[in-house]
Design an enzyme around this catalytic site. Structure first.
Site, PDB file in Angstrom:
ATOM      1  N   HIS A  41       0.805  -1.220   0.000  1.00 21.80           N
ATOM      2  CA  HIS A  41       0.000   0.000   0.000  1.00 21.80           C
ATOM      3  C   HIS A  41       0.833   1.262   0.000  1.00 21.80           C
ATOM      4  O   HIS A  41       0.271   2.359  -0.006  1.00 21.80           O
ATOM      5  CB  HIS A  41      -0.914  -0.005   1.226  1.00 21.80           C
ATOM      6  CG  HIS A  41      -0.168   0.011   2.534  1.00 21.80           C
ATOM      7  ND1 HIS A  41       0.735  -0.961   2.876  1.00 21.80           N
ATOM      8  CD2 HIS A  41      -0.192   0.884   3.567  1.00 21.80           C
ATOM      9  CE1 HIS A  41       1.222  -0.685   4.079  1.00 21.80           C
ATOM     10  NE2 HIS A  41       0.691   0.430   4.514  1.00 21.80           N
ATOM     11  N   CYS A  42       2.166   1.144  -0.014  1.00 28.28           N
ATOM     12  CA  CYS A  42       3.009   2.343   0.089  1.00 28.28           C
ATOM     13  C   CYS A  42       3.994   2.498  -1.067  1.00 28.28           C
ATOM     14  O   CYS A  42       3.922   3.475  -1.821  1.00 28.28           O
ATOM     15  CB  CYS A  42       3.785   2.327   1.412  1.00 28.28           C
ATOM     16  SG  CYS A  42       2.775   2.616   2.874  1.00 28.28           S
ATOM     17  N   ILE A  43       4.933   1.566  -1.198  1.00 27.91           N
ATOM     18  CA  ILE A  43       6.061   1.762  -2.111  1.00 27.91           C
ATOM     19  C   ILE A  43       5.643   1.946  -3.564  1.00 27.91           C
ATOM     20  O   ILE A  43       6.179   2.823  -4.261  1.00 27.91           O
ATOM     21  CB  ILE A  43       7.071   0.614  -1.978  1.00 27.91           C
ATOM     22  CG1 ILE A  43       7.513   0.475  -0.522  1.00 27.91           C
ATOM     23  CG2 ILE A  43       8.293   0.873  -2.862  1.00 27.91           C
ATOM     24  CD1 ILE A  43       8.112   1.733   0.060  1.00 27.91           C
TER      25      ILE A  43
END
Length: 418
Positions: free
Chosen positions: A258-260
């Protein structure tokens, strides 16, 4: 009066709610998903980091979940923890943030503290959230308090959770920051204060852009080290012996979660939109990381070709389809584009994952093997996509006709490594 209402009960909001309950706060969780709310009220968890028993414990501690937004009005603090996926133009999709903010605005009271935790681009709190809240007639920093505190949840991390991961906080005014620091200080060990909301927003993007760029660096090194006959995994091991000035990053079949794959694009999009020029490091890193599934497929084709086999018609078993090891989370998993590419070549795909009973991909369900060792021995090629601890990778590599390790966890000479 409720101490806090948390809007969004997913991987960020639910662990936050648990820590607040453990600290003795009265917590209400708000979510638009009726099934999620019903399951939580029945003591059933839907996220990896909380068990059913832990949710039941939260319920016993007074936690309630609701789809009734009027419950927001009874809270002293409202924390927005909704998702911010990428939009079609590469920027953040703030639909959920705006909807949650409007729900707070309709129930905003004087003195309330409103905190945005959803990851986004610098300026969102002041330029998007604040005007929506002030449409209520109340003014931020005067009639109510406003702050931004980026979520730092790492699903499946047994060492660092919401309590012992430092919390970054930026307030619309110093008084807003004071109140937000006091709020988080009740259940977080360390609170780090920034000059304002923009600095807090940028801090989260810097963290993940740093990882994104360094992952791209080792991914590109993996390509030319293979061509040069250099074992990059051994190179990283050796470089990691330096006690200063080096942090190990590892190549893989792509980046997920969900981030990188998402957060650095917020920054790149914001720089282009506001300043008119590209953030070249981020865009190059995105290009490299996004093409890793293609590279893995080319390597898989080479392995099959060396055995006189074509990808078309070959049986290929994918091991591990989640985005990180030892959890069930599949968000942005590189296994999906990898499967699409292999399917496009005519390969006969199957998968195994101890955390995923059903994998809906390729417009349907990819067959799941039940007898792992038999399937490994029979497949023309086995690709380790995610290195779950449940896999004895050296044993599996020894059983396979051909074993392609994209995570560098095998030690046997028979395995092909990325």
């Amino acid at each position: 009066m409720t101490d806090v209402v948390i809007l969004g009960l997913g991987y960020v909001g639910l662990p936050l709610a648990r820590e607040a309950v453990h600290a003795g706060a009265s917590v209400c969780g708000y979510d638009v998903n009726e099934a999620v709310v019903a399951n939580l009220n029945a003591g059933r968890s839907h996220v990896d980091d909380l068990t059913d028993a832990e949710v039941a414990e939260m319920r016993a501690g007074g936690f309630t979940a609701t789809t009734d937004e009027t419950e927001i009005a009874s809270a002293a603090t409202a924390v927005i923890c909704v998702p911010t996926p990428l939009s079609e133009d590469g920027g953040p999709d703030l639909t959920a943030v705006e909807a949650a903010t409007r729900a707070v605005a309709r129930n905003l009271r004087p003195g309330m503290l409103v905190i945005l935790e959803s990851t986004t681009y610098p300026g969102t709190t002041d330029e998007i959230v604040r005007p929506l809240l002030e449409a209520s007639g109340l003014r931020a920093g005067v009639d109510f308090h406003l702050a931004f505190s980026p979520e730092r949840i790492d699903p499946g991390n047994s060492q660092f959770g919401p309590r012992n991961t430092p919390k970054v906080v930026g307030g619309h005014t110093p008084a807003c920051a004071d109140l937000a620091v006091s709020f988080y200080g009740r259940f977080v060990d360390t609170v780090v204060r920034t000059k304002g909301t923009r600095e807090a927003e940028m801090a989260k993007l810097l963290e993940n852009t740093y990882r994104h760029v360094n992952i791209a660096l080792v991914n590109e090194m993996a390509r030319f080290c293979h061509q040069l006959g250099i074992d990059l995994w051994d190179v990283i091991r050796a470089a990691s012996s330096k006690p200063f000035g080096f942090q190990a990053f590892y190549p893989g079949p792509g980046v997920g979660g969900h981030c990188i794959p998402i957060d650095p694009n917020y920054l790149s999009h914001n720089v282009r939109a506001k300043l008119g020029y590209p953030f070249r490091f981020v865009e190059l890193a995105q290009e490299i990381n996004a093409t890793m599934p293609d590279y893995v497929v080319r390597r898989a084709q080479d392995i099959l070709n060396d055995a006189g086999l074509a990808a078309n018609g070959s049986s290929i078993l994918m091991l591990g389809v989640t985005y990180k090891p030892d959890i069930a989370d599949q968000r942005e998993s590189p296994a999906v584009p990898l499967a699409r590419l292999l399917d496009g070549l005519g390969a006969k795909l199957s998968y195994h994952d101890p955390y995923v009973d059903r994998w809906d991909c390729l417009g349907g369900t990819v067959p799941r093997v039940e007898d792992l060792h038999t399937a490994v021995a029979e497949a023309d090629l086995v690709i380790l996509v995610q290195g779950h601890r449940a896999y004895d990778v050296d044993q599996l590599a020894g059983q396979a006709k051909r074993f392609f390790d994209t995570r560098g966890v095998t030690t046997v000479d028979t395995a092909h490594r990325l």
